[in-house]
Motif scaffolding. Structure first.
Motif, mmCIF file in Angstrom:
data_model
loop_
_atom_site.group_PDB
_atom_site.id
_atom_site.type_symbol
_atom_site.label_atom_id
_atom_site.label_comp_id
_atom_site.label_asym_id
_atom_site.label_seq_id
_atom_site.Cartn_x
_atom_site.Cartn_y
_atom_site.Cartn_z
ATOM 1 N N UNK A 133 29.435 33.149 35.348
ATOM 2 C CA UNK A 133 30.104 32.868 34.148
ATOM 3 C C UNK A 133 29.386 31.904 32.972
ATOM 4 N N UNK A 134 28.647 32.020 32.060
ATOM 5 C CA UNK A 134 28.013 31.004 31.268
ATOM 6 C C UNK A 134 28.852 29.752 31.199
ATOM 7 N N UNK A 135 28.133 28.585 30.942
ATOM 8 C CA UNK A 135 28.878 27.276 30.940
ATOM 9 C C UNK A 135 29.428 27.041 29.791
ATOM 10 N N UNK A 136 29.019 27.911 28.688
ATOM 11 C CA UNK A 136 29.479 27.600 27.367
ATOM 12 C C UNK A 136 30.854 28.355 27.057
ATOM 13 N N UNK A 137 31.216 29.433 28.038
ATOM 14 C CA UNK A 137 32.479 30.061 27.959
ATOM 15 C C UNK A 137 33.524 29.058 28.658
ATOM 16 N N UNK A 138 34.131 28.131 27.842
ATOM 17 C CA UNK A 138 34.749 27.052 28.548
ATOM 18 C C UNK A 138 36.215 27.580 28.906
ATOM 19 N N UNK A 139 36.853 28.426 28.023
ATOM 20 C CA UNK A 139 38.141 28.956 28.472
ATOM 21 C C UNK A 139 38.183 30.083 29.617
ATOM 22 N N UNK A 140 37.025 30.841 29.785
ATOM 23 C CA UNK A 140 37.033 31.779 30.677
ATOM 24 C C UNK A 140 36.942 30.921 32.019
ATOM 25 N N UNK A 141 35.812 29.962 32.180
ATOM 26 C CA UNK A 141 35.635 29.117 33.291
ATOM 27 C C UNK A 141 36.923 28.440 33.739
ATOM 28 N N UNK A 142 37.726 27.868 32.692
ATOM 29 C CA UNK A 142 38.990 27.364 33.232
ATOM 30 C C UNK A 142 39.922 28.345 33.892
ATOM 31 N N UNK A 143 40.035 29.472 33.454
ATOM 32 C CA UNK A 143 40.630 30.619 34.050
ATOM 33 C C UNK A 143 40.381 30.911 35.327
ATOM 34 N N UNK A 144 38.939 30.964 35.580
ATOM 35 C CA UNK A 144 38.287 31.191 36.896
ATOM 36 C C UNK A 144 38.618 30.092 37.802
ATOM 37 N N UNK A 145 38.495 29.032 37.425
ATOM 38 C CA UNK A 145 38.766 27.815 38.330
ATOM 39 C C UNK A 145 40.248 27.756 38.530
ATOM 40 N N UNK A 146 41.060 28.119 37.761
ATOM 41 C CA UNK A 146 42.593 28.236 38.089
ATOM 42 C C UNK A 146 42.809 29.537 39.199
ATOM 43 N N UNK A 147 42.044 30.530 38.858
ATOM 44 C CA UNK A 147 42.324 31.749 39.832
ATOM 45 C C UNK A 147 41.859 31.459 41.139
ATOM 46 N N UNK A 148 40.488 30.407 41.269
ATOM 47 C CA UNK A 148 40.161 30.256 42.623
ATOM 48 C C UNK A 148 41.178 29.233 43.196
ATOM 49 N N UNK A 149 41.678 28.223 42.224
ATOM 50 C CA UNK A 149 42.635 27.473 42.839
ATOM 51 C C UNK A 149 43.705 28.184 43.556
ATOM 52 N N UNK A 150 44.494 29.070 42.938
ATOM 53 C CA UNK A 150 45.486 30.028 43.469
ATOM 54 C C UNK A 150 45.076 30.652 44.957
ATOM 55 N N UNK A 151 43.666 31.079 44.967
ATOM 56 C CA UNK A 151 43.129 31.814 45.946
ATOM 57 C C UNK A 151 43.073 30.772 47.020
ATOM 58 N N UNK A 152 42.444 29.475 46.652
ATOM 59 C CA UNK A 152 42.380 28.914 47.881
ATOM 60 C C UNK A 152 43.690 28.411 48.605
#
Length: 389
Positions: free
Chosen positions: A299-318
């Protein structure tokens, strides 16, 4: 002595809240109270690195932070007043209703000139993106109108305008169906089904959209990429249909790379995000974390919203994988550090999903507080189900 004091006062006058921006004033007040960054951060419930960025002017801060710091530092509302006097950002202004209504009424007559898609629309906050999409819709040919309508519907959903979003999803399907044979009819339904999960729309309704998308995609001369299979796998997993969702996941993994090659405009990170999300919903925590980490790398660094959702999905998965403390810390970091203009319903839906699996864990109360706090750009609650109405 008196003369020296007067000269010093003239050369370095005492700054007032009006003359000092929020970040530097916060630093002055913190130091005057004899607190370190870490001490103040612990008292107000924010990460110390975030506070450091606010003090240096690298992040704007928030009304919530200003209020809490006023309480802890005993500054009698000075910080809140200074934060409210910050220069207004036009990106935080909601577009007037008239352009939206005008574009809606003119959609049926969109003919003629080609309309280029917004450049890297993922990098533009939703409030700023919507006016540009509406401008580009004027004079767009049918296929471009369909693609723009999909983006408008998604953007309205992110802004919490669910009623208006429903009309634009209808417009997207109608324009896509009128554009002739191709991948657009399947794509419109797949995107609506996927984003509908964040809206908490009825799952049976979303499954119908996803099934229609898959059927249309298989019958069309051009493929819609991974979107139809992604939508169906996600909805089946949300429904708790484990066997069917597992089969859909296997099909998605089996043909994913082939579909990406057939649709070069598709983003590989979205495929791995979907695979990771389905794994999370099915309880495959370790596999889900691997796929979501891979998605994050792509995911490109400039896609701020998408990266936030990815991190939150990863948080749930953790959390699902048993790493509860790491998952909760990740979710808290995202919500604290994410700039205000990217706080939207999709991000908060992803955060709420973390909260639902850590309800009784230490730190859950802090996550709940962050989800309930008002958003400075509009004054509304950013919790799930909020809207401007």
């Amino acid at each position: 002595m008196t003369q020296t004091s007067t000269q010093t006062s003239t050369q370095t006058p005492t700054e007032t809240p009006t003359e000092t921006s929020f970040g530097p004033l916060l630093r002055q007040c913190r130091q005057a109270a004899g607190l370190s960054l870490r001490q103040l951060a612990a008292r107000v419930g924010y990460d110390h690195s975030y506070l450091s960025q606010v003090e240096r002017g690298q992040r704007p801060g928030s009304a919530d932070l200003a209020r809490l710091c006023d309480e802890e530092l005993g500054t009698d509302g000075r910080l809140s007043a200074t934060f409210e006097r910050r220069p207004a950002r036009t990106a935080q202004l909601r577009p007037e209703a008239d352009p939206l209504e005008t574009a809606w009424r003119g959609l049926a007559a969109t003919l003629g000139a080609d309309c280029p898609m917004p450049a890297d629309h993922h990098s533009v906050p939703p409030v700023s993106l919507l006016p540009d999409l509406l401008r580009q819709l004027q004079g767009a040919a049918q296929a471009e109108a369909a693609e723009l309508s999909i983006l408008i519907a998604e953007t309205l959903t992110r802004l919490g305008e669910r009623s208006s979003a429903r009309r634009w999803w209808w417009a997207a399907r109608a324009a896509a169906d009128s554009a002739g044979s191709g991948p657009l009819p399947a794509l419109a339904r797949a995107r609506e089904a996927t984003i509908g999960l964040a809206e908490r729309r009825p799952l049976t309704e979303l499954l119908q959209l996803a099934d229609e998308s898959v059927a249309l995609d298989r019958a069309a001369p051009g493929r819609a990429g991974c979107a139809p299979l992604t939508a169906r796998a996600l909805v089946l997993a949300e429904l708790g249909l484990t066997h069917e969702a597992h089969q859909a996941l296997q099909e998605l993994i089996g043909v994913g790379d082939e579909l990406l090659r057939a649709t070069p405009q598709a983003s590989p990170f979205e495929l791995h995000w979907a695979e990771g999300r389905v794994c999370t919903l099915l309880g495959y925590g370790v596999a889900g974390c691997v796929l979501l980490e891979r998605a994050r790398e792509l995911c490109p660094d400039s896609w701020i919203g998408e990266r936030a959702r990815l991190d939150l999905s990863l948080a749930e998965c953790l959390v699902v994988a048993g790493e509860v403390a790491a998952g909760l810390a990740t979710a808290l970091r995202v919500l604290v550090e994410l700039p205000d203009e990217w706080h939207d319903t999709l991000v908060y839906d992803a955060a709420d999903r973390v909260l639902r699996v850590v309800q009784t864990e230490p730190g859950a109360a802090e996550l709940r507080r962050l989800l309930a706090r008002p958003m400075s750009r509009s004054g509304r609650s950013v919790g799930v189900g909020s809207s401007w109405r």
